[in-house]
Design an enzyme around this catalytic site. Structure first.
Site, PDB file in Angstrom:
ATOM      1  N   SER A 106       0.997  -1.285   0.011  1.00  0.00           N
ATOM      2  CA  SER A 106       0.004  -0.062  -0.047  1.00  0.00           C
ATOM      3  C   SER A 106       0.857   1.185  -0.079  1.00  0.00           C
ATOM      4  O   SER A 106       1.701   1.334  -0.971  1.00  0.00           O
ATOM      5  CB  SER A 106      -0.941  -0.111   1.289  1.00  0.00           C
ATOM      6  N   ASP A 248      -3.053   6.014  -3.868  1.00  0.00           N
ATOM      7  CA  ASP A 248      -1.835   5.523  -3.261  1.00  0.00           C
ATOM      8  C   ASP A 248      -1.483   4.185  -4.166  1.00  0.00           C
ATOM      9  O   ASP A 248      -2.113   3.788  -5.111  1.00  0.00           O
ATOM     10  CB  ASP A 248      -2.327   5.152  -1.893  1.00  0.00           C
ATOM     11  N   ASP A 250      -1.568   1.261  -4.369  1.00  0.00           N
ATOM     12  CA  ASP A 250      -2.610  -0.135  -4.587  1.00  0.00           C
ATOM     13  C   ASP A 250      -3.845   0.371  -5.122  1.00  0.00           C
ATOM     14  O   ASP A 250      -4.862  -0.350  -5.255  1.00  0.00           O
ATOM     15  CB  ASP A 250      -2.639  -1.271  -3.676  1.00  0.00           C
ATOM     16  N   ASP A 252      -6.505   1.951  -3.650  1.00  0.00           N
ATOM     17  CA  ASP A 252      -7.666   1.822  -2.679  1.00  0.00           C
ATOM     18  C   ASP A 252      -8.107   3.126  -2.137  1.00  0.00           C
ATOM     19  O   ASP A 252      -9.162   3.557  -1.802  1.00  0.00           O
ATOM     20  CB  ASP A 252      -7.447   0.706  -1.726  1.00  0.00           C
TER      21      ASP A 252
HETATM   22 MG    MG Z   1      -3.534   1.211  -0.043  1.00  0.00          MG
END
Ligand code: MG
Length: 458
Positions: A106, A248, A250, A252
């Site tokens: 992340s 960010d 990844d 999400d």
């Molecule tokens: Mg993330």
């Protein structure tokens, strides 16, 4: 080696080449495979999982390792390649899989990577199941398949199409397209760039793409905070864009810059998305105890309610499922729309915010102001568990007149603000979050906690 890894409900995280190695990946794959196999019952079909990764260069090595571990345990694996975390969740549902794996650390620095697990409902495992998976890993409780029963490996490039189709189904594409919004997109060269660019183009936006190549070479520190997004804000201003979006690695979480190039803060992402959802439908929302009161104000105005949960995406998602919530998420820019998938999704957040702008004809700065002007302060410090308990007990006495929620540390609600004191699930630290309509009130409560800390801990 394994004891130095951070193993939490959502998976495992470490430093590549140090404590996170290919052999850890293989063993974790075997452990997840063993866990899935133990759940299928005698006549259950052979488990299948999909695996996606963010753009970190170490992702390919870990993906191969985890996939090998899963196949070794007799699990079939579908590799999705570099995709956002929510796309993995989407594919678990679309292909009716037994679970999913995301290789991502992340927003953590580039040296880190992690292995995040999702179950057949596309949600992170609840605490008891996470403990079981951890035991499979630490005690090597799995058995390996023989030569004829090893899992098969295949690839799929359908996730972006599936994900975008789901979003377009719930959005009025033409209404947004009519506005021809100019959008600056900064994906920090993470996994979100290609999908977000395509989605925004399909919504008729003029996209100014910044750091949208998924190279994993982060153009700036990857957490989408104000100090890391000064570049994005500059470009929004220079381009006279309508809005700036930052993902960010990844993809999400989503942070927003307004049309003046001001970073409006991640707390507004969920507030704006919820504002739009509540304007169309009635229902309840779920958010963790550290999330801004803006959400309660927006819900109250629409005649809706907010359920508060302990911090952690899995807790919010579980509460959403249990209470049939129409929107939810966290104040870190994480928006969950259950019509897409039960994990945070920066892409649906972008679409909802753009539709809110199109529907109201308002600028982002005006919409943000309508969400209510709150001031929030966040503090954290190292503390051992015994002292943390002493501090929480002291706070309960000090704020005895406040409304108290002890589901995750202590959340005190006062007439003029709130205070949340909790220990982290992964590190020996305590976090103190305070929010009120003005800075003085925030300082009043933050100072009271600081004094209490001095009194109790010296
Ligand atoms: Mg993330």
């Amino acid at each position: 080696m394994a004891d130095k890894l951070i193993i939490s409900v959502s998976g495992l995280r470490g430093i590549v080449g140090d404590n996170l190695t290919a052999s850890v990946g293989v063993e974790y794959g075997c452990a997840f495979g063993g866990f899935l196999d133990s759940r299928r019952g005698a006549k259950g079909r052979r488990p299948s999982v999909c695996i996606g990764r963010d753009s970190r260069p170490s992702g390919q090595m870990l993906e191969s390792a985890v996939a090998a571990g899963l196949c070794a345990g007799g699990i079939d694996v579908i590799k999705l390649g570099i995709v956002p975390t929510p796309s993995v969740a989407v594919m678990i549902g679309s292909l009716a899989l037994s679970g999913g794996v995301v290789i991502t650390a992340s927003h953590n620095p580039a040296g880190y990577n992690g292995i995040k697990l999702l179950l057949e409902n596309a949600m992170a495992p609840p605490k008891d199941l996470a403990r079981q998976i951890k035991n499979f890993f630490l005690e090597k409780k799995y058995t390996l398949a023989d030569s004829l029963s090893c899992g098969c490996l295949r690839t799929s490039n359908r996730s972006a199409g599936e994900h975008i189709t789901r979003i377009l189904k719930i959005i009025d594409k033409n209404k947004i397209a009519e506005k021809k919004f100019k959008v600056v997109l900064d994906s920090v060269n993470g996994a979100g760039g290609p999908l977000a660019t395509k989605l925004l183009s399909l919504l008729g936006c003029r996209v100014v793409a910044v750091n949208t190549e998924p190279t994993g070479i982060f153009a700036h520190p990857p957490e989408p905070t104000a100090e890391n997004l000064a570049g994005l804000c500059e470009i929004v201003k220079h381009e006279k864009a309508d809005i700036g979006f930052a993902q960010d690695p990844d993809a999400d979480r989503l942070a927003v810059a307004d049309e003046n190039g001001s970073y409006i803060g991640e707390e507004y992402t969920l507030a704006l998305a919820a504002k739009y959802v509540f304007s169309r439908r009635k229902g309840c929302a779920a958010a963790n105890l550290s999330t801004s009161r803006m959400l309660d104000d927006i819900a109250a105005e629409a005649g809706c309610t907010v359920i508060r949960t302990p911090v952690g995406e899995a807790n919010v998602a579980a509460a959403m499922l249990e209470n049939n919530c129409i929107i939810g998420g966290e104040g870190n820019g994480g928006v969950i729309d259950p019509r897409i998938c039960p994990v945070r999704d920066s892409h649906v957040a972008m679409a909802l915010i753009l539709e809110l702008m199109a529907e109201t004809g308002e600028t982002v700065s005006r919409l943000a102001r309508q969400c209510g002007a709150y001031y929030m302060a966040k503090d954290k410090f190292t503390i051992d568990p015994a002292d943390a308990q002493k501090l929480l007990d002291g706070a309960k006495k000090l704020f005895r007149d406040a409304r108290l929620n002890t589901d995750d540390g202590c959340r005190f609600d006062f007439h003029d603000g709130w205070l949340h004191i909790r220990t982290s699930n992964t590190e020996p630290i305590m976090r103190v979050i305070t929010e009120a309509k003005d800075r003085q009130t925030v300082e009043k409560y933050a100072d009271a906690v600081a004094n209490l800390r001095r009194q109790i801990l010296g």
